[in-house]
Design a protein around this motif. Sequence first.
Motif, short mmCIF file in Angstrom:
data_model
loop_
_atom_site.label_atom_id
_atom_site.label_comp_id
_atom_site.label_asym_id
_atom_site.label_seq_id
_atom_site.Cartn_x
_atom_site.Cartn_y
_atom_site.Cartn_z
N ARG A 110 0.86 -1.19 0.00
CA ARG A 110 0.00 0.00 0.00
C ARG A 110 0.89 1.23 0.00
N PRO A 111 0.35 2.34 -0.48
CA PRO A 111 1.13 3.58 -0.40
C PRO A 111 1.45 3.91 1.06
N GLU A 113 1.53 5.66 4.44
CA GLU A 113 0.47 6.40 5.11
C GLU A 113 0.81 7.88 5.22
N SER A 116 0.27 9.31 1.79
CA SER A 116 -1.17 9.39 1.52
C SER A 116 -1.80 10.59 2.21
N GLU A 120 -3.52 13.75 0.28
CA GLU A 120 -4.89 14.19 0.55
C GLU A 120 -4.93 15.68 0.86
#
Length: 162
Positions: A110-111, A113, A116, A120
């Motif tokens: 997963r990317p 955190e 991310s 965002e």
Amino acid sequence: MQLSKGIEWSAHILTVLALVPPGKGVSVDALADFFELPGAYLSKQMQLLRRAGIVESLRGKSGGYRLARNVDAITLLDIVRAIEGPMPAFRCTEIRQNGPCGLQREDCKRPCEVASAFAEAEDAYRAALSARTIASIMQDAASNASPAHLVDIANWVQRQLA
């Protein structure tokens, strides 16, 4: 995050150029004098704005710069991209894979955190910049300025075109 001075300068310059009629331009030197900015540095910002299609340069007696698009078609994000480039402000370097407890590359499915969260936030920031146009800034400025100040600005532009 700190944006370059060129972004602030460009946004202000574009509000002045919005008053320039078709076929006319205002010189970089005049614009630099208007805001007491260094002409050589402002010239570089104007070249970046020209390459981005935000302003156009005119040669000859009426030469200088003018807007290449309508004020409601130029956003603050357009200015940021022209001056700073299209890259996001945050660039993940995957340091979660470093050190004694670093993750193995194959375990990073997963990317990150952290990346991310910054992405965002940047999306929200860019959406806010996209929602503000030079036209909306001019409208806000006009409602907060004295009529005499607005007349002074319009008269200064007219003197540059003579």
